[in-house]
Design a protein around this motif. Structure first.
Motif, mmCIF file in Angstrom:
data_model
loop_
_atom_site.group_PDB
_atom_site.id
_atom_site.type_symbol
_atom_site.label_atom_id
_atom_site.label_comp_id
_atom_site.label_asym_id
_atom_site.label_seq_id
_atom_site.Cartn_x
_atom_site.Cartn_y
_atom_site.Cartn_z
ATOM 1 N N SER A 9 0.742 -1.265 0.124
ATOM 2 C CA SER A 9 0.157 0.553 0.070
ATOM 3 C C SER A 9 1.215 1.437 -0.120
ATOM 4 N N GLU A 10 0.654 2.564 -0.334
ATOM 5 C CA GLU A 10 0.428 3.658 -0.689
ATOM 6 C C GLU A 10 1.460 4.570 0.080
ATOM 7 N N ILE A 11 2.235 5.427 1.129
ATOM 8 C CA ILE A 11 2.273 5.978 1.800
ATOM 9 C C ILE A 11 2.538 7.121 1.277
ATOM 10 N N ARG A 12 2.188 8.614 2.135
ATOM 11 C CA ARG A 12 2.940 10.359 1.639
ATOM 12 C C ARG A 12 3.126 10.316 2.834
ATOM 13 N N PHE A 13 4.545 10.891 2.968
ATOM 14 C CA PHE A 13 4.690 12.158 3.864
ATOM 15 C C PHE A 13 5.402 12.724 4.113
ATOM 16 N N PRO A 14 6.317 14.087 4.770
ATOM 17 C CA PRO A 14 6.788 15.343 4.239
ATOM 18 C C PRO A 14 7.418 15.350 3.640
ATOM 19 N N ILE A 15 8.282 16.654 2.655
ATOM 20 C CA ILE A 15 9.078 16.663 2.485
ATOM 21 C C ILE A 15 10.235 17.111 3.928
ATOM 22 N N VAL A 16 9.681 18.171 4.901
ATOM 23 C CA VAL A 16 10.390 18.141 5.068
ATOM 24 C C VAL A 16 9.810 18.334 7.329
ATOM 25 N N GLU A 17 10.947 17.986 7.449
ATOM 26 C CA GLU A 17 10.449 16.991 8.798
ATOM 27 C C GLU A 17 12.199 17.411 9.995
ATOM 28 N N SER A 18 11.564 17.002 11.373
ATOM 29 C CA SER A 18 11.914 17.583 12.546
ATOM 30 C C SER A 18 13.548 16.552 12.148
ATOM 31 N N THR A 19 14.941 18.152 11.972
ATOM 32 C CA THR A 19 16.179 17.485 11.661
ATOM 33 C C THR A 19 16.429 15.963 12.897
ATOM 34 N N ASP A 20 15.949 16.522 14.547
ATOM 35 C CA ASP A 20 16.429 14.841 14.975
ATOM 36 C C ASP A 20 16.302 13.864 14.890
ATOM 37 N N LEU A 21 15.070 14.198 13.960
ATOM 38 C CA LEU A 21 14.138 12.413 13.396
ATOM 39 C C LEU A 21 16.052 11.588 12.202
ATOM 40 N N PHE A 22 16.564 12.523 11.745
ATOM 41 C CA PHE A 22 17.548 12.014 10.908
ATOM 42 C C PHE A 22 19.154 11.830 11.886
ATOM 43 N N LYS A 23 18.336 12.520 12.480
ATOM 44 C CA LYS A 23 20.205 12.958 13.175
ATOM 45 C C LYS A 23 20.117 11.446 14.184
ATOM 46 N N ARG A 24 18.880 10.831 14.550
ATOM 47 C CA ARG A 24 18.501 10.023 15.575
ATOM 48 C C ARG A 24 18.140 8.941 15.263
ATOM 49 N N GLY A 25 18.001 8.690 13.602
ATOM 50 C CA GLY A 25 17.694 7.144 12.821
ATOM 51 C C GLY A 25 18.759 7.319 11.803
ATOM 52 N N ILE A 26 19.410 8.206 10.992
ATOM 53 C CA ILE A 26 20.160 7.692 10.096
ATOM 54 C C ILE A 26 21.551 7.263 10.578
ATOM 55 N N GLY A 27 22.354 8.640 11.619
ATOM 56 C CA GLY A 27 22.967 8.506 12.732
ATOM 57 C C GLY A 27 23.814 9.988 12.602
ATOM 58 N N GLU A 28 24.235 10.726 13.554
ATOM 59 C CA GLU A 28 25.804 11.739 13.095
ATOM 60 C C GLU A 28 26.866 11.227 12.488
ATOM 61 N N ALA A 29 27.034 10.198 12.908
ATOM 62 C CA ALA A 29 28.457 10.441 12.447
ATOM 63 C C ALA A 29 28.659 9.950 10.929
ATOM 64 N N THR A 30 27.461 9.986 10.131
ATOM 65 C CA THR A 30 27.486 9.398 8.513
ATOM 66 C C THR A 30 27.066 10.597 8.110
ATOM 67 N N ASP A 31 27.900 10.295 6.908
ATOM 68 C CA ASP A 31 28.197 11.569 5.416
ATOM 69 C C ASP A 31 26.790 12.158 5.363
ATOM 70 N N ILE A 32 26.037 11.558 5.267
ATOM 71 C CA ILE A 32 24.445 12.460 5.171
ATOM 72 C C ILE A 32 24.463 13.613 5.718
ATOM 73 N N ILE A 33 24.339 12.903 7.344
ATOM 74 C CA ILE A 33 24.387 14.046 8.720
ATOM 75 C C ILE A 33 25.129 15.286 8.803
ATOM 76 N N GLU A 34 26.548 14.858 8.036
ATOM 77 C CA GLU A 34 27.919 15.764 8.487
ATOM 78 C C GLU A 34 28.057 16.648 7.363
ATOM 79 N N LYS A 35 27.760 15.964 6.406
ATOM 80 C CA LYS A 35 27.911 17.483 4.969
ATOM 81 C C LYS A 35 26.976 17.493 3.916
#
Length: 425
Positions: free
Chosen positions: A38-64
């Motif tokens: 089933s398809e789900i849709r969610f916003p383009i903009v999210e709280s920065t903490d979502l990605f820091k906690r989920g992706i990891g602060e030491a990743t290239d995505i978060i750092e750069k």
């Protein structure tokens, strides 16, 4: 005045390019629906903490790479660099996870500040597939079988290769990480600059380095499989057995890791060499700890994402696009003289009878010659011509635009049947 240009790395999708994108998106949507997603849709903009906690602060995505800004309330927001964390947030927020299973998919733009290059832009588009509540290798096999089917239906099966690996559970991976760091620290000067930086932030990513000198250093490094628990090994071996039974070919790549901290156990990539250097067209893995990291109850999860730009490029490179995608129009209705009312009614009559045809009515006036030029340029098979003489006698002239046959005059009462016969519908 200076013309306003698009932001670097954020490209326009022009009308001539849209059919290829629509073809890819429609094919993916069709395959996923047949597997019960089933398809789900969610916003383009999210709280920065979502990605820091989920992706990891030491990743290239978060750092750069993240596009991050403060809103008027001083809250830190980020444009989503990937979809999994957002999907988990949406599912947890709306109560879709606890004691439930979900098969979900989504599509849309993601944003990362990278050096723009072919197939990798700062605004890029992904189709993501996520499953929740399934702990075994059977869901992993199903998703890999699903993507293999997708490549077959897109005509890409001969140009992509499935690579799989297992990272083990978090405790085994941590012990391996410590030993890998010790080994590499003693050889730090032999590593490339990026790998030296990752040594203190995300050392497992060094395994994925494409730099020859670093690969030479890794030849003597500890091997992750030696650290895996019997349960992790059994899980991975069962997955291989299921893929073998389904006839899905794969390669085990012991150096395959993913760039996000939340992955554990099975990871995979579908790769191609048809776009020059080896490129990844679809990748993912298991992320059983992410829901808990983001505040939910422990929930097993497995998923992947594919880049739409890269799939479109690959289809073009292999000439795998089906014929007819460029034709935007099937029938063009021309109106010569004071007959616009009849022409509009005729176009609607054809659309009602044959809703699968693409019918364009001429607007803006102009000579008969000019209207026929536009009809031909549209790519239409037929032009339906309504002039004052046709209006007076209750008929329509059919002109063939792609066949060398004389035009014919057809009574209004017979026009739909005639078009159906000509269009073979």
């Amino acid at each position: 005045m200076k013309k306003i240009q698009s932001v670097k790395g954020m490209n326009d999708l022009l009308p001539a390019d849209s059919p290829a994108w629509q073809y890819v998106e429609a094919t993916v949507s069709d395959v996923l629906s047949r597997y019960g997603f089933s398809e789900i849709r969610f916003p383009i903009v999210e709280s920065t903490d979502l990605f820091k906690r989920g992706i990891g602060e030491a990743t290239d995505i978060i750092e750069k790479e993240m596009y991050t800004f403060d809103d008027r309330n001083g809250d830190s927001l980020s444009m989503r660099p990937e979809g999994t964390a957002s999907c988990v947030r949406a599912c947890e927020q709306h109560g879709l996870l606890y004691n439930q299973t979900q098969r979900l998919w989504y599509q849309g733009p993601m944003f990362r500040y990278e050096r723009p290059q072919k197939g990798r832009l700062r605004q890029f588009h992904q189709i993501g597939i996520e499953t929740f509540g399934f702990a075994g290798p059977d869901i992993e096999a199903e998703l890999l079988i699903l993507t293999a089917r997708l490549w077959r239906e897109l005509g890409l099966e001969q140009s992509v290769v499935l690579q799989i690996n297992t990272l083990g559970a978090s405790d085994a991976r941590q012990k391996y990480r410590d030993d890998l760091v010790k080994y590499l620290e003693a050889r730090k000067n032999e590593l490339d600059e990026d790998s030296q930086r990752r040594l203190t932030t995300n050392p497992l990513r060094i395994l994925d380095s494409k730099v020859t000198s670093t690969q030479d250093v890794l030849n003597g490094a500890p091997v992750l499989r030696d650290y895996l628990s019997p349960e992790s090994i059994e899980h991975f071996e069962t997955l291989k057995t299921l893929l073998d039974a389904a006839g899905v070919a794969y390669e085990v790549n012991p150096r395959l890791v993913r760039g996000l901290d939340y992955y554990s156990n099975t990871v995979f990539e579908w790769v191609t060499t048809s776009l020059g250097a080896q490129g990844t067209v679809c990748a993912g893995g298991r992320y059983d700890t992410l829901v808990e990291q983001l505040g939910g109850r422990p929930t097993p999860a497995f998923g992947c994402a594919m880049g739409v730009e890269r799939l479109v490029l690959l289809l073009a490179e292999l000439n795998a696009m089906p014929e007819g995608l460029d034709g935007l129009v099937d029938i063009y209705v021309a109106a010569v003289g004071n007959v616009q009312a009849k022409a509009i009614a005729l176009a609607e009559q054809v659309r009602d009878a044959m809703p699968f045809l693409r019918v364009v009515g001429h607007c803006g006036g102009g000579s008969f010659k000019n209207q026929l030029k536009r009809a031909d340029k549209s790519g239409a098979m037929l032009a339906l011509i309504v002039g004052e003489s046709e209006a007076a006698e209750g008929s329509v002239t059919i002109k063939y635009l792609r066949r060398d046959e004389p035009q014919k005059n057809v009574p209004d009462s017979d026009i739909i049947g005639e078009i159906q016969a000509l269009m073979d519908v």
